[in-house]
Scaffold this motif. Structure first.
Motif, PDB file in Angstrom:
ATOM      1  N   PRO A 187      33.832  20.736   8.590  1.00 30.41           N
ATOM      2  CA  PRO A 187      34.849  19.837   9.316  1.00 30.41           C
ATOM      3  C   PRO A 187      35.721  21.812   9.774  1.00 30.41           C
ATOM      4  N   PHE A 188      36.177  22.349   8.362  1.00 31.54           N
ATOM      5  CA  PHE A 188      36.185  23.392   8.784  1.00 31.54           C
ATOM      6  C   PHE A 188      35.499  24.452   9.362  1.00 31.54           C
ATOM      7  N   TYR A 189      34.301  24.445   9.319  1.00 29.44           N
ATOM      8  CA  TYR A 189      33.105  26.036   9.927  1.00 29.44           C
ATOM      9  C   TYR A 189      33.445  25.475  11.337  1.00 29.44           C
ATOM     10  N   GLN A 190      32.647  24.170  11.933  1.00 27.12           N
ATOM     11  CA  GLN A 190      33.810  24.488  13.574  1.00 27.12           C
ATOM     12  C   GLN A 190      34.139  24.242  13.697  1.00 27.12           C
ATOM     13  N   ARG A 191      35.581  24.319  13.305  1.00 29.81           N
ATOM     14  CA  ARG A 191      37.212  25.010  13.902  1.00 29.81           C
ATOM     15  C   ARG A 191      37.734  24.860  12.381  1.00 29.81           C
ATOM     16  N   MET A 192      38.982  25.694  13.070  1.00 34.26           N
ATOM     17  CA  MET A 192      39.807  26.006  11.793  1.00 34.26           C
ATOM     18  C   MET A 192      41.046  25.190  11.742  1.00 34.26           C
ATOM     19  N   ASP A 193      41.326  24.006  12.323  1.00 34.63           N
ATOM     20  CA  ASP A 193      41.758  22.736  12.233  1.00 34.63           C
ATOM     21  C   ASP A 193      41.145  22.010  11.705  1.00 34.63           C
ATOM     22  N   GLY A 194      39.931  21.676  11.436  1.00 39.29           N
ATOM     23  CA  GLY A 194      38.437  20.722  10.725  1.00 39.29           C
ATOM     24  C   GLY A 194      39.206  19.190  10.680  1.00 39.29           C
ATOM     25  N   THR A 195      39.905  18.947   9.914  1.00 44.08           N
ATOM     26  CA  THR A 195      39.894  17.364  10.199  1.00 44.08           C
ATOM     27  C   THR A 195      40.820  17.240  10.634  1.00 44.08           C
ATOM     28  N   GLY A 196      41.451  18.712  11.330  1.00 42.69           N
ATOM     29  CA  GLY A 196      43.209  17.552  11.740  1.00 42.69           C
ATOM     30  C   GLY A 196      43.968  18.155  11.162  1.00 42.69           C
ATOM     31  N   ALA A 197      45.091  18.799  11.962  1.00 39.68           N
ATOM     32  CA  ALA A 197      46.339  19.447  12.013  1.00 39.68           C
ATOM     33  C   ALA A 197      46.677  18.158  11.501  1.00 39.68           C
TER      34      ALA A 197
END
Length: 365
Positions: free
Chosen positions: A348-358
């Motif tokens: 998930p951290f490939y698509q968005r830097m916050d990945g699984t969520g902050a």
């Protein structure tokens, strides 16, 4: 007369665009600023008048259709960097993009793919790599003249108040891709990575301490490198006494720099280990040298274009720094160490830097 005059355009007329215009002007007859682009034509006209730019356009598509340019400088907010850079590459125009070049590894890889199918190249603005002192330090490190690198510290301790984050695109994962790790400390730790080489593992934390933003306002990391060195990295926008500092402890000397937004040779110090005083002789003093600046990087870009080489900092260089950022967030938000190469398209951290969520984004039930 130069062998070639590079026709350039600037896209986006925010504050950083002035540094780009000054850098083009400082290049003398090697480059000519022929066009400026901004969605707000009033801002474009004001910028053009200030910097003597002959033509103004409301969007990049129109500029590329009507203006023959060799190099585009992208100075827009981060969310537009990758899409506009890809548009330039698809038009066969080399692009120099402000940091961060993308908001995620997924976007970065789209940019790399666009470069591979293009006759043009993309380079990222990491101007701290180009000061004479950093160039010298990389050469000394590579030659082993300071001994093995053992330990480094990297701190970007800046202060940004609530008014700074009142700009709509700031402090958002969607528009910026991250907080000070993406938009502030990135310059310092990119320089760290350029000196120490491939990183191997990151253990990190990130927190939202004081600012009403979606992203972090401080992050910290412990990093190990393939060369055996270890480092700490701290990124903050909460620090009233602002400073940017790097310290490298080698077997034979400590090399340090402290500055704020750009360094000169005078900002660097070298402390030799006992019995290795000759390390000072390898670090000349008193001679004029280039500072870290957009001007220094633009000169390096023009040199590369004249030689027919990819301009620095290449997409591979930038991707390494972007992967480090993704690993830092992944470690901070999962509580686990992250290895280089671990952030794959399945993460998930490939698509968005916050990945699984902050963690602070989780609403208590």
């Amino acid at each position: 007369m130069p062998a070639r005059i590079h026709r350039t355009a600037i896209v986006g007329t925010g504050a950083i665009a002035n540094a780009h215009a000054s850098a083009v002007r400082a290049a003398g007859e090697r480059a000519r600023l022929v066009a400026v682009v901004d969605l707000d034509l009033g801002r474009a006209r004001a910028f053009a008048a200030e910097h003597g730019v002959p033509r103004k356009y409301p969007n990049l598509t129109e500029q590329l259709a009507h203006e023959d340019v060799d190099l585009v400088h992208l100075c827009t907010p981060p969310g537009q960097h990758a899409p506009l850079a890809i548009e330039c590459l698809d038009a066969g125009v080399t692009v120099l993009v402000e940091k961060p070049p993308a908001r995620s590894l997924a976007e970065m890889d789209e940019l790399v793919a666009a470069e591979r199918r293009s006759s043009a190249q993309v380079a990222t603005v990491f101007q701290h790599r180009f000061g004479a002192a950093a160039v010298r330090l990389r050469a000394l490190t590579e030659a082993g003249q300071l001994g093995r690198p053992l330990l480094a510290t990297c701190a970007t301790l800046w202060y940004r108040d609530d008014d700074y984050f009142a700009v709509p695109w700031r402090g958002s994962w969607d528009s910026e891709g991250g907080g000070p790790t993406m938009g502030h400390g990135i310059h310092q730790f990119d320089l760290l990575l350029s000196v120490l080489g491939p990183w191997r593992e990151v253990r990190a934390l990130a927190a939202r301490q004081a600012r009403a933003v979606s992203t972090e306002d401080v992050s910290m990391a412990l990093v190990t490198f393939a060369c055996g060195a270890v480092a700490t990295v701290v990124n903050s926008v909460l620090s009233p006494r602002e400073t940017s500092s790097l310290r490298f402890d080698y077997e034979h000397a400590t090399v340090e720099v402290e500055h704020l937004y750009g360094y000169t040779d005078e900002d660097w110090t070298v402390t030799p280990a006992r019995g290795h005083e000759d390390a000072l002789a390898r670090w000349p003093h008193g001679k004029p040298s280039s500072p870290s600046s957009h001007e220094s990087q633009v000169v390096a870009v023009l040199d590369a274009l004249d030689r027919g080489d990819p301009p620095p900092v290449t997409s591979a260089d930038a991707r390494n720094t972007m992967e480090f950022i993704a690993a830092l967030y992944a470690s901070a938000f999962t509580g686990q160490p992250v290895q280089c190469g671990e952030i794959t398209p399945e993460s998930p951290f490939y698509q968005r830097m916050d990945g699984t969520g902050a963690p602070w984004a989780v609403v208590a039930r």
